[in-house]
Design a protein around this motif. Structure first.
Motif, PDB file in Angstrom:
ATOM      1  N   TYR A  83       0.817  -1.219   0.000  1.00  0.00           N
ATOM      2  CA  TYR A  83       0.000   0.000   0.000  1.00  0.00           C
ATOM      3  C   TYR A  83       0.849   1.267   0.000  1.00  0.00           C
ATOM      4  O   TYR A  83       0.393   2.325  -0.408  1.00  0.00           O
ATOM      5  CB  TYR A  83      -0.981  -0.012   1.176  1.00  0.00           C
ATOM      6  CG  TYR A  83      -2.008  -1.100   1.017  1.00  0.00           C
ATOM      7  CD1 TYR A  83      -2.984  -1.030   0.029  1.00  0.00           C
ATOM      8  CD2 TYR A  83      -1.988  -2.228   1.814  1.00  0.00           C
ATOM      9  CE1 TYR A  83      -3.900  -2.048  -0.151  1.00  0.00           C
ATOM     10  CE2 TYR A  83      -2.904  -3.247   1.644  1.00  0.00           C
ATOM     11  CZ  TYR A  83      -3.856  -3.153   0.663  1.00  0.00           C
ATOM     12  OH  TYR A  83      -4.765  -4.160   0.476  1.00  0.00           O
ATOM     13  N   TYR A  89      -0.838   2.783  -7.104  1.00  0.00           N
ATOM     14  CA  TYR A  89      -1.975   3.698  -7.167  1.00  0.00           C
ATOM     15  C   TYR A  89      -2.143   4.323  -8.553  1.00  0.00           C
ATOM     16  O   TYR A  89      -3.087   5.039  -8.800  1.00  0.00           O
ATOM     17  CB  TYR A  89      -1.822   4.816  -6.123  1.00  0.00           C
ATOM     18  CG  TYR A  89      -1.971   4.311  -4.719  1.00  0.00           C
ATOM     19  CD1 TYR A  89      -3.216   4.281  -4.104  1.00  0.00           C
ATOM     20  CD2 TYR A  89      -0.880   3.836  -4.013  1.00  0.00           C
ATOM     21  CE1 TYR A  89      -3.363   3.800  -2.810  1.00  0.00           C
ATOM     22  CE2 TYR A  89      -1.024   3.349  -2.718  1.00  0.00           C
ATOM     23  CZ  TYR A  89      -2.266   3.338  -2.125  1.00  0.00           C
ATOM     24  OH  TYR A  89      -2.402   2.859  -0.863  1.00  0.00           O
ATOM     25  N   VAL A 104      -4.152  -1.282  -6.387  1.00  0.00           N
ATOM     26  CA  VAL A 104      -4.854  -1.161  -5.109  1.00  0.00           C
ATOM     27  C   VAL A 104      -6.339  -1.473  -5.290  1.00  0.00           C
ATOM     28  O   VAL A 104      -6.956  -2.130  -4.446  1.00  0.00           O
ATOM     29  CB  VAL A 104      -4.645   0.238  -4.493  1.00  0.00           C
ATOM     30  CG1 VAL A 104      -5.523   0.446  -3.287  1.00  0.00           C
ATOM     31  CG2 VAL A 104      -3.177   0.433  -4.126  1.00  0.00           C
ATOM     32  N   GLY A 109      -8.098  -4.356  -0.739  1.00  0.00           N
ATOM     33  CA  GLY A 109      -7.808  -4.514   0.687  1.00  0.00           C
ATOM     34  C   GLY A 109      -7.509  -5.935   1.119  1.00  0.00           C
ATOM     35  O   GLY A 109      -7.359  -6.206   2.310  1.00  0.00           O
TER      36      GLY A 109
END
Length: 126
Positions: A83, A89, A104, A109
């Motif tokens: 992350y 991203y 991502v 998650g």
């Protein structure tokens, strides 16, 4: 050397286990002593320490517990590194101008949930 590296080195250098608690001492299976939790004196004989059985149990399990906690930290570090990586991203643009979703977004998650579920405090609690 950072603290985690130091802890790993000390844990690795300790007498290999398993360690066994005998209520007043910690030994390895072939009988070698790790430590004793009492003192012998000529005048008073054996002097027991307060809470020695619980302390022996704690000491006997310390290498296993520390190794387990290190593995949890390493799992969480891997998830955090994913992350923290800026590239994950970015929107990828394909060869013909098409766009691909961010890593991502693809992950949704999952790495974080996996890392959190390895903790004994959160087993299955997400």
């Amino acid at each position: 050397m950072n603290k985690l590296t130091e802890i790993k080195a000390v844990t690795k250098a300790a007498t290999p286990g398993p360690w066994i608690s005998t209520d007043d001492a910690v030994r390895i299976p072939k009988g070698e002593w790790i430590c004793q939790l009492y003192e012998e004196t000529e005048s008073e004989g054996e002097i027991e320490f307060t809470n020695q059985a619980n302390n022996a149990e704690f000491i006997a399990n310390a290498p296993e517990y520390i190794s387990y906690l290190i593995s949890l930290l390493e799992e969480k570090d891997k998830a955090l590194a994913f992350y923290a990586k800026e590239q994950n991203y970015m929107i990828d643009k394909g060869e013909f101008g098409e766009y691909y979703p961010q890593q991502v977004l693809i992950d949704k998650g999952e790495r974080a949930r996996k890392a959190l579920n390895t903790s004994s405090n959160n087993e299955g609690d997400l």
